[in-house]
Design a protein around this motif. Structure first.
Motif, PDB file in Angstrom:
ATOM      1  N   PHE A 124       0.832  -1.205   0.000  1.00  0.00           N
ATOM      2  CA  PHE A 124       0.000   0.000   0.000  1.00  0.00           C
ATOM      3  C   PHE A 124       0.864   1.253   0.000  1.00  0.00           C
ATOM      4  CE2 PHE A 124      -3.602  -2.496   2.130  1.00  0.00           C
ATOM      5  CZ  PHE A 124      -4.208  -2.731   0.911  1.00  0.00           C
ATOM      6  N   GLN A 125       1.938   1.239   0.765  1.00  0.00           N
ATOM      7  CA  GLN A 125       2.823   2.388   0.829  1.00  0.00           C
ATOM      8  C   GLN A 125       3.484   2.631  -0.522  1.00  0.00           C
ATOM      9  OE1 GLN A 125       2.861   4.496   3.117  1.00  0.00           O
ATOM     10  NE2 GLN A 125       4.623   5.736   2.640  1.00  0.00           N
ATOM     11  N   SER A 126       3.845   1.563  -1.230  1.00  0.00           N
ATOM     12  CA  SER A 126       4.454   1.748  -2.551  1.00  0.00           C
ATOM     13  C   SER A 126       3.463   2.394  -3.517  1.00  0.00           C
ATOM     14  CB  SER A 126       4.955   0.421  -3.107  1.00  0.00           C
ATOM     15  OG  SER A 126       3.885  -0.423  -3.458  1.00  0.00           O
ATOM     16  N   HIS A 127       2.211   1.956  -3.453  1.00  0.00           N
ATOM     17  CA  HIS A 127       1.190   2.561  -4.319  1.00  0.00           C
ATOM     18  C   HIS A 127       0.965   4.017  -3.943  1.00  0.00           C
ATOM     19  CE1 HIS A 127      -0.513  -0.871  -6.639  1.00  0.00           C
ATOM     20  NE2 HIS A 127       0.192  -1.527  -5.735  1.00  0.00           N
ATOM     21  N   HIS A 128       0.897   4.289  -2.672  1.00  0.00           N
ATOM     22  CA  HIS A 128       0.634   5.663  -2.226  1.00  0.00           C
ATOM     23  C   HIS A 128       1.799   6.591  -2.571  1.00  0.00           C
ATOM     24  CE1 HIS A 128      -1.476   8.664   0.079  1.00  0.00           C
ATOM     25  NE2 HIS A 128      -0.360   8.941   0.725  1.00  0.00           N
ATOM     26  N   ARG A 129       3.000   6.087  -2.467  1.00  0.00           N
ATOM     27  CA  ARG A 129       4.176   6.922  -2.694  1.00  0.00           C
ATOM     28  C   ARG A 129       4.494   7.109  -4.173  1.00  0.00           C
ATOM     29  NH1 ARG A 129      10.067   6.071   0.130  1.00  0.00           N
ATOM     30  NH2 ARG A 129      11.104   7.805  -0.879  1.00  0.00           N
ATOM     31  N   TYR A 130       4.381   6.064  -4.969  1.00  0.00           N
ATOM     32  CA  TYR A 130       4.846   6.128  -6.355  1.00  0.00           C
ATOM     33  C   TYR A 130       3.744   6.139  -7.401  1.00  0.00           C
ATOM     34  CZ  TYR A 130       9.435   5.124  -4.414  1.00  0.00           C
ATOM     35  OH  TYR A 130      10.591   5.176  -3.700  1.00  0.00           O
ATOM     36  N   PHE A 131       2.640   5.454  -7.173  1.00  0.00           N
ATOM     37  CA  PHE A 131       1.683   5.213  -8.237  1.00  0.00           C
ATOM     38  C   PHE A 131       0.328   5.889  -8.030  1.00  0.00           C
ATOM     39  CE2 PHE A 131       4.135   1.190  -7.496  1.00  0.00           C
ATOM     40  CZ  PHE A 131       5.129   1.480  -8.407  1.00  0.00           C
ATOM     41  N   HIS A 132       0.243   6.840  -7.120  1.00  0.00           N
ATOM     42  CA  HIS A 132      -1.061   7.445  -6.815  1.00  0.00           C
ATOM     43  C   HIS A 132      -1.599   8.315  -7.949  1.00  0.00           C
ATOM     44  CE1 HIS A 132       1.789  10.565  -5.560  1.00  0.00           C
ATOM     45  NE2 HIS A 132       0.808  11.425  -5.762  1.00  0.00           N
ATOM     46  N   ASN A 133      -0.759   8.784  -8.862  1.00  0.00           N
ATOM     47  CA  ASN A 133      -1.233   9.626  -9.961  1.00  0.00           C
ATOM     48  C   ASN A 133      -1.434   8.862 -11.263  1.00  0.00           C
ATOM     49  OD1 ASN A 133      -1.434  12.029  -8.566  1.00  0.00           O
ATOM     50  ND2 ASN A 133       0.725  12.529  -8.877  1.00  0.00           N
ATOM     51  N   CYS A 134      -1.319   7.561 -11.230  1.00  0.00           N
ATOM     52  CA  CYS A 134      -1.475   6.775 -12.456  1.00  0.00           C
ATOM     53  C   CYS A 134      -2.953   6.570 -12.757  1.00  0.00           C
ATOM     54  CB  CYS A 134      -0.787   5.416 -12.305  1.00  0.00           C
ATOM     55  SG  CYS A 134       0.996   5.531 -12.128  1.00  0.00           S
ATOM     56  N   THR A 135      -3.326   6.917 -13.971  1.00  0.00           N
ATOM     57  CA  THR A 135      -4.699   6.677 -14.419  1.00  0.00           C
ATOM     58  C   THR A 135      -4.628   5.823 -15.671  1.00  0.00           C
ATOM     59  OG1 THR A 135      -4.689   8.683 -15.746  1.00  0.00           O
ATOM     60  CG2 THR A 135      -5.586   8.859 -13.507  1.00  0.00           C
ATOM     61  N   LEU A 136      -5.702   5.150 -15.972  1.00  0.00           N
ATOM     62  CA  LEU A 136      -5.750   4.298 -17.154  1.00  0.00           C
ATOM     63  C   LEU A 136      -6.030   5.136 -18.391  1.00  0.00           C
ATOM     64  CD1 LEU A 136      -7.820   1.342 -15.729  1.00  0.00           C
ATOM     65  CD2 LEU A 136      -5.363   1.430 -16.092  1.00  0.00           C
ATOM     66  N   GLU A 137      -5.180   5.008 -19.402  1.00  0.00           N
ATOM     67  CA  GLU A 137      -5.405   5.721 -20.649  1.00  0.00           C
ATOM     68  C   GLU A 137      -6.530   5.070 -21.444  1.00  0.00           C
ATOM     69  OE1 GLU A 137      -1.752   5.941 -22.765  1.00  0.00           O
ATOM     70  OE2 GLU A 137      -0.713   6.959 -21.138  1.00  0.00           O
ATOM     71  N   HIS A 138      -6.574   3.758 -21.411  1.00  0.00           N
ATOM     72  CA  HIS A 138      -7.608   3.013 -22.112  1.00  0.00           C
ATOM     73  C   HIS A 138      -8.533   2.400 -21.064  1.00  0.00           C
ATOM     74  CE1 HIS A 138      -5.218   3.483 -25.691  1.00  0.00           C
ATOM     75  NE2 HIS A 138      -4.177   2.991 -25.045  1.00  0.00           N
ATOM     76  N   PRO A 139      -9.824   2.507 -21.267  1.00  0.00           N
ATOM     77  CA  PRO A 139     -10.736   1.928 -20.273  1.00  0.00           C
ATOM     78  C   PRO A 139     -10.620   0.411 -20.233  1.00  0.00           C
ATOM     79  CG  PRO A 139     -11.944   2.649 -22.214  1.00  0.00           C
ATOM     80  CD  PRO A 139     -10.518   3.109 -22.389  1.00  0.00           C
ATOM     81  N   VAL A 140     -10.801  -0.121 -19.081  1.00  0.00           N
ATOM     82  CA  VAL A 140     -10.779  -1.572 -18.910  1.00  0.00           C
ATOM     83  C   VAL A 140     -12.198  -2.084 -19.117  1.00  0.00           C
ATOM     84  CG1 VAL A 140     -10.337  -3.453 -17.296  1.00  0.00           C
ATOM     85  CG2 VAL A 140      -8.869  -1.443 -17.306  1.00  0.00           C
ATOM     86  N   TYR A 141     -12.342  -3.071 -19.981  1.00  0.00           N
ATOM     87  CA  TYR A 141     -13.657  -3.619 -20.256  1.00  0.00           C
ATOM     88  C   TYR A 141     -13.918  -4.801 -19.336  1.00  0.00           C
ATOM     89  CZ  TYR A 141     -13.263  -0.731 -24.383  1.00  0.00           C
ATOM     90  OH  TYR A 141     -13.097   0.333 -25.226  1.00  0.00           O
ATOM     91  N   PHE A 142     -15.083  -4.794 -18.738  1.00  0.00           N
ATOM     92  CA  PHE A 142     -15.470  -5.860 -17.827  1.00  0.00           C
ATOM     93  C   PHE A 142     -16.534  -6.726 -18.488  1.00  0.00           C
ATOM     94  CE2 PHE A 142     -14.116  -2.347 -15.096  1.00  0.00           C
ATOM     95  CZ  PHE A 142     -13.147  -2.995 -14.350  1.00  0.00           C
ATOM     96  N   ASP A 143     -16.719  -7.921 -17.960  1.00  0.00           N
ATOM     97  CA  ASP A 143     -17.777  -8.793 -18.450  1.00  0.00           C
ATOM     98  C   ASP A 143     -19.125  -8.144 -18.166  1.00  0.00           C
ATOM     99  OD1 ASP A 143     -16.025 -10.716 -19.299  1.00  0.00           O
ATOM    100  OD2 ASP A 143     -16.130 -11.880 -17.451  1.00  0.00           O
ATOM    101  N   PRO A 144     -20.093  -8.387 -19.046  1.00  0.00           N
ATOM    102  CA  PRO A 144     -21.425  -7.824 -18.783  1.00  0.00           C
ATOM    103  C   PRO A 144     -22.057  -8.544 -17.587  1.00  0.00           C
ATOM    104  CG  PRO A 144     -21.489  -9.256 -20.686  1.00  0.00           C
ATOM    105  CD  PRO A 144     -20.052  -9.133 -20.291  1.00  0.00           C
ATOM    106  N   PRO A 145     -23.110  -7.961 -17.036  1.00  0.00           N
ATOM    107  CA  PRO A 145     -23.811  -8.630 -15.935  1.00  0.00           C
ATOM    108  C   PRO A 145     -24.318 -10.002 -16.393  1.00  0.00           C
ATOM    109  CG  PRO A 145     -24.608  -6.385 -16.201  1.00  0.00           C
ATOM    110  CD  PRO A 145     -23.668  -6.656 -17.335  1.00  0.00           C
ATOM    111  N   GLU A 146     -24.547 -10.885 -15.433  1.00  0.00           N
ATOM    112  CA  GLU A 146     -24.923 -12.260 -15.763  1.00  0.00           C
ATOM    113  C   GLU A 146     -26.206 -12.354 -16.578  1.00  0.00           C
ATOM    114  OE1 GLU A 146     -24.890 -15.170 -12.670  1.00  0.00           O
ATOM    115  OE2 GLU A 146     -23.059 -14.338 -11.817  1.00  0.00           O
ATOM    116  N   ASP A 147     -27.201 -11.534 -16.271  1.00  0.00           N
ATOM    117  CA  ASP A 147     -28.457 -11.624 -17.013  1.00  0.00           C
ATOM    118  C   ASP A 147     -28.278 -11.233 -18.478  1.00  0.00           C
ATOM    119  OD1 ASP A 147     -27.968  -9.036 -16.152  1.00  0.00           O
ATOM    120  OD2 ASP A 147     -30.084  -8.518 -15.939  1.00  0.00           O
TER     121      ASP A 147
END
Length: 177
Positions: A124-147
């Motif tokens: 957690f400390q590594s993420h807070h210290r180094y990677f807190h400003n990283c955002t995704l350039e491309h959206p991550v696609y998730f599976d649709p809902p089960e229905d």
């Protein structure tokens, strides 16, 4: 040498002498350590701090000392990464994997269990210290809902017998004409 006082057993005095020697040489430690995050305004950029605590077992104390060395090595590796490269996985994957591997392998060697609270604090400390400003350039696609997923699977399956029946019915009708 001063005369020794008579005891009922010479083993008792030898045991005390051995304990005294061990304590003086540092082979037998009486103080353990735990890791806590430092509080204050720079808490987001500081590594976990080692604080004395007499309730921690020797394995935990050893793991705490080793994880601090893992953290120091990670910070050293990350010091060679420029600010513009902090969010590039190809660049940071090696130091990040080294930290995780170090924490995990030493926990396994000491039979301490992984994941554990101390390792999570470092991650957690590594993420807070180094990677807190990283955002995704491309959206991550998730599976649709089960229905929705179920409807997308069942619709073609149900449609196939209907289309086969329609083709057969139309082919019989065209032969009759």
């Amino acid at each position: 040498m001063a005369p020794r006082a008579h005891t009922s057993s010479g083993r008792l005095s030898q045991g005390l002498l051995l304990l005294w020697v061990l304590l003086r040489t540092g082979l037998c430690h009486t103080e353990a350590v735990t890791v806590n995050f430092r509080t204050g305004q720079d808490a987001g950029t500081s590594p976990p701090m080692v604080m004395p605590n007499r309730t921690v077992h020797p394995i935990e104390r050893n793991y705490t000392i080793i994880t601090q060395k893992c953290w120091d090595y990670f910070v050293d590796l990350m010091s060679h990464v420029t600010t513009s490269e902090l969010c590039e996985w190809k660049i940071i994957s090696r130091p990040y994997s080294e930290l995780q591997d170090c924490l995990e392998s030493w926990a396994e060697r000491l039979n301490y269990g992984y994941p554990n609270a101390l390792a999570e604090q470092y991650i957690f400390q590594s993420h807070h210290r180094y990677f807190h400003n990283c955002t995704l350039e491309h959206p991550v696609y998730f599976d649709p809902p089960e229905d929705v997923l179920l409807a997308m699977i069942i619709a073609p399956i149900c449609l196939i017998p209907f289309l086969v029946t329609l083709v057969i019915w139309r082919s019989k009708d065209s032969k009759a004409q």
